[in-house]
Scaffold this active site. Structure first.
Site, PDB file in Angstrom:
ATOM      1  N   GLY A   1       0.815  -1.219   0.000  1.00 33.63           N
ATOM      2  CA  GLY A   1       0.000   0.000   0.000  1.00 33.63           C
ATOM      3  C   GLY A   1       0.843   1.261   0.000  1.00 33.63           C
ATOM      4  O   GLY A   1       1.942   1.288   0.558  1.00 33.63           O
TER       5      GLY A   1
ATOM      6  N   ARG B   1       1.075  -5.700  -4.995  1.00 28.87           N
ATOM      7  CA  ARG B   1       1.072  -6.631  -3.856  1.00 28.87           C
ATOM      8  C   ARG B   1       1.506  -8.043  -4.228  1.00 28.87           C
ATOM      9  O   ARG B   1       1.255  -8.985  -3.472  1.00 28.87           O
ATOM     10  CB  ARG B   1      -0.321  -6.656  -3.212  1.00 28.87           C
ATOM     11  CG  ARG B   1      -0.709  -5.367  -2.494  1.00 28.87           C
ATOM     12  CD  ARG B   1      -1.828  -5.593  -1.511  1.00 28.87           C
ATOM     13  NE  ARG B   1      -2.247  -4.371  -0.844  1.00 28.87           N
ATOM     14  CZ  ARG B   1      -1.677  -3.876   0.252  1.00 28.87           C
ATOM     15  NH1 ARG B   1      -0.661  -4.508   0.810  1.00 28.87           N
ATOM     16  NH2 ARG B   1      -2.123  -2.762   0.795  1.00 28.87           N
TER      17      ARG B   1
ATOM     18  N   ASP C   1       5.695  -7.917   5.638  1.00 33.60           N
ATOM     19  CA  ASP C   1       5.777  -9.065   4.728  1.00 33.60           C
ATOM     20  C   ASP C   1       6.825  -8.840   3.643  1.00 33.60           C
ATOM     21  O   ASP C   1       7.605  -9.740   3.322  1.00 33.60           O
ATOM     22  CB  ASP C   1       4.417  -9.326   4.058  1.00 33.60           C
ATOM     23  CG  ASP C   1       3.472 -10.029   5.015  1.00 33.60           C
ATOM     24  OD1 ASP C   1       3.959 -10.611   6.002  1.00 33.60           O
ATOM     25  OD2 ASP C   1       2.248  -9.973   4.779  1.00 33.60           O
TER      26      ASP C   1
ATOM     27  N   LYS D   1       8.223   0.654   5.494  1.00 36.93           N
ATOM     28  CA  LYS D   1       7.093   1.456   5.011  1.00 36.93           C
ATOM     29  C   LYS D   1       5.775   0.902   5.502  1.00 36.93           C
ATOM     30  O   LYS D   1       5.599  -0.314   5.497  1.00 36.93           O
ATOM     31  CB  LYS D   1       7.109   1.445   3.475  1.00 36.93           C
ATOM     32  CG  LYS D   1       5.892   2.028   2.820  1.00 36.93           C
ATOM     33  CD  LYS D   1       5.194   1.084   1.831  1.00 36.93           C
ATOM     34  CE  LYS D   1       4.479  -0.053   2.489  1.00 36.93           C
ATOM     35  NZ  LYS D   1       3.546  -0.774   1.647  1.00 36.93           N
ATOM     36  N   THR D   2       4.861   1.689   5.923  1.00 38.95           N
ATOM     37  CA  THR D   2       3.428   1.405   6.053  1.00 38.95           C
ATOM     38  C   THR D   2       2.756   2.467   6.915  1.00 38.95           C
ATOM     39  O   THR D   2       3.267   2.813   7.996  1.00 38.95           O
ATOM     40  CB  THR D   2       3.077   0.004   6.623  1.00 38.95           C
ATOM     41  OG1 THR D   2       1.656  -0.082   6.722  1.00 38.95           O
ATOM     42  CG2 THR D   2       3.684  -0.333   7.960  1.00 38.95           C
TER      43      THR D   2
ATOM     44  N   ASP E   1       0.238   1.970   8.476  1.00 41.23           N
ATOM     45  CA  ASP E   1      -0.359   1.276   9.623  1.00 41.23           C
ATOM     46  C   ASP E   1       0.487   1.393  10.894  1.00 41.23           C
ATOM     47  O   ASP E   1      -0.014   1.180  11.994  1.00 41.23           O
ATOM     48  CB  ASP E   1      -0.562  -0.214   9.306  1.00 41.23           C
ATOM     49  CG  ASP E   1      -1.621  -0.431   8.236  1.00 41.23           C
ATOM     50  OD1 ASP E   1      -2.165   0.573   7.735  1.00 41.23           O
ATOM     51  OD2 ASP E   1      -1.892  -1.591   7.888  1.00 41.23           O
TER      52      ASP E   1
END
Ligand code: FBP
Length: 549
Positions: A78, A142, A173, A199-200, A202
């Site tokens: 993402g 992805r 992941d 990175k994220t 979240d």
């Protein structure tokens, strides 16, 4: 590309590098590392890259000889604000080593690497993307990079382009896969280094050695701005309850940070719901009781933050979803042949008693979503469940019942919002612009020092960026063994909200006050230009985590 005045000014922004990266550096080795758990198993799976030392860069007084380096880069998963700056920092870093160095971007994520889709990132391309949001410079995807065929196929294009290092920018992941790829290339002496970047939005790729993932800062500031705007509207009209779902596939870091920033009346933290083994009914009861108490105090309005992953953290819902997945995998054809009007009853008749009761208690729309929307693996697409509507509908019903019992005397009108995609491609805050640029530049230093299987690490992030500490962390150090698709796999541990961590404790100590009084904060938009206390502040999550360290 045509730019407006802000975009022009932003393009000219020079990210602030940690002072240590501004001259020649040398890598200083720390002690040998070990994985956070399951040491023996991880060691066996990573014989060539396990146990490597942490690296810290220090200034070097002796300039080292340099030669051109060809590097490949992949954006994985993402979008997160600042990805472009990682690539810009990497580009500037390898060009600083040698002006004939070249950077290749693989298109649309790991799939582009396997399918040999790439573009050379020249300074003309790079300069268009400095300090911008999005991943559109090369796109993201992805595709999971996890098997030998993919690794070998990728190696062909690396050899063709004479690429000696690959930088994978991704979440837990993707960085796990980066470690597996590094190990494989090392084991066959492919002569290719692999470096990861955290990175994220979240915020769940963090640990003792990686303080935060990039993008979390900007995304939560964007969400906090709009939550603040809604709160001001709410406090002006005084007639609505706003149910706001916030992105974050699993962990509740985004919801928690926004709660700390905005002081809403209610914020649900999935990890707490799981730990207390709460049912959906209890979550509904918790919200309804606060609504009723506010009504007593003359306030028929409020804000409720809900983390995207909540449903999967409610133990009873988790059990229901698991049985539904099995049932529909087994009886899919029979179920599809049942008339739409009878499908609900079909499911109730085929579930175990406990799960059937939970299913029956769900509003029609949500029950339908649970039985229809499945991903290619046959699993419920939990992120499609409109949890904000589910909760408000159930709270409405509960309040009606409480009214009948004389326990509630107020008005309840709900509005719904979901904030996620609005924040993932925002222009990075100064924090993310600086952090990402430093991560990319630092990745170039790691490549130059010859290591593989490392994650770019920039720390000391609550201090001004010039004081940040740069180095590399062996990815295997963050790993443990977890069950995935029925088998034990080495993976980077996902960081959930810690209920004994400082950010949650701060929230928990304040939430009753925020619930029964109205203590809203309106954080306003991200500021790029102005005094450091306005423009360069990290998240409250980072600040509280660092306090007392
Ligand atoms: P990453 O973990 O790849 O960074 O993505 C996180 C995220 O933005 C989640 O917050 C959200 O649930 C998910 O991606 C949405 O995925 P998609 O982009 O495929 O719609």
């Amino acid at each position: 590309m045509k730019k407006n005045a802000l975009q022009k000014a932003r393009a000219a922004y020079q990210p602030k590098l940690p002072i240590v990266l501004t001259g020649a550096v040398k890598a200083v080795e720390g002690d040998a590392t070990q994985s956070v758990a399951d040491q023996e198993a991880i060691k066996q799976l990573f014989p060539n890259t396990y146990g490597l030392p942490e690296l810290k860069f220090e200034k070097n007084t002796v300039p080292t000889p340099s030669k051109p380096m060809n590097v490949g880069v992949i954006l994985s998963g993402g979008q997160a604000p600042g990805g472009h700056n990682v690539i810009c920092g990497l580009f500037d870093g390898i060009k600083k080593v040698h002006r004939d160095s070249r950077l290749y971007g693989f298109l649309m994520g790991p799939g582009g690497f396997v399918d040999h889709q790439y573009v050379e990132l020249t300074s003309a391309v790079i300069d268009e993307f400095r300090n911008t949001g999005g991943f559109d410079i090369i796109g993201s995807g992805r595709t999971k990079l996890e098997n030998k065929e993919q690794f070998d196929k990728g190696l062909e294009i690396l050899k063709e382009l004479d690429i000696k290092a690959l930088v994978i920018i991704g979440g837990d992941d993707s960085n796990t896969n980066a470690a597996v790829l590094a190990e494989y290339y090392k084991s066959i002496n492919a002569g290719v280094q692999v470096i990861g970047c955290p990175k994220t939005i979240d915020g769940d790729l963090k640990n003792d050695v990686i303080e935060t993932s990039f993008g979390f800062d900007t995304a939560t500031k964007v969400y906090s701005e709009v939550i603040g705007n809604i709160q001001r509207d709410c406090n002006s009209a005084k007639k609505y309850y706003h149910f706001i779902k916030l992105m974050g596939r699993s962990a509740s870091h985004i919801a928690l940070e926004c709660a700390l920033q905005c002081q809403p009346n209610i914020c649900i933290i999935s990890e707490e719901v799981e730990q207390k083994d709460m049912t959906l009914d209890q979550v509904v009861g918790y919200i309804a009781d606060i609504v009723a108490e506010r009504a007593k105090r003359g306030m028929n309005f409020g804000t409720v933050l809900i983390p995207e992953g909540l449903i999967e953290f409610i133990p009873a819902m988790k059990r229901l979803i698991a049985e539904l997945n099995d049932l529909l995998a087994k009886n899919g054809a029979e179920f599809a042949a049942v008339a739409a009007a009878d499908q609900r009853q079909y499911i109730i008749d085929h579930l175990s008693a406990d799960n059937a009761a939970v299913y029956e208690s769900l509003p029609e729309g949500v029950a339908r979503q649970l039985s229809l929307d499945r991903d290619p693996h046959g699993n419920v697409q939990v992120s499609l469940i409109e949890t904000e509507k589910l909760l408000s509908e159930m709270v409405g019903k509960r309040l009606a019942k409480m009214k009948e019992e004389g326990k509630y005397d107020g008005k309840f009108a709900a509005l719904h919002h979901f904030f996620g995609y609005e924040g993932r491609c925002a222009d990075p805050s100064n924090f993310d612009a600086d952090y990402c640029y430093a991560l990319g530049f630092n990745a170039a230093c790691l490549i130059r020092s010859g290591v593989t299987g490392y994650m770019s690490s920039v720390r000391n992030l609550t201090k001004p960026s010039v004081q940040w500490v740069a180095g590399g962390i062996p990815i295997t150090m963050m790993m443990n063994m977890e069950r995935r698709h029925g088998a034990m796999k080495p993976v980077i541990q996902k960081a959930l909200v810690l209920l004994d961590g400082a950010p949650f404790l701060k929230f928990a100590s304040k939430r009753d006050d925020w619930a029964y009084n109205t203590c809203y904060i309106y954080p306003g938009p991200i500021q790029y230009f102005g005094p450091a206390e306005v423009c360069d502040q990290p998240t409250l999550t980072l600040k509280y985590e660092h306090q007392g360290k």
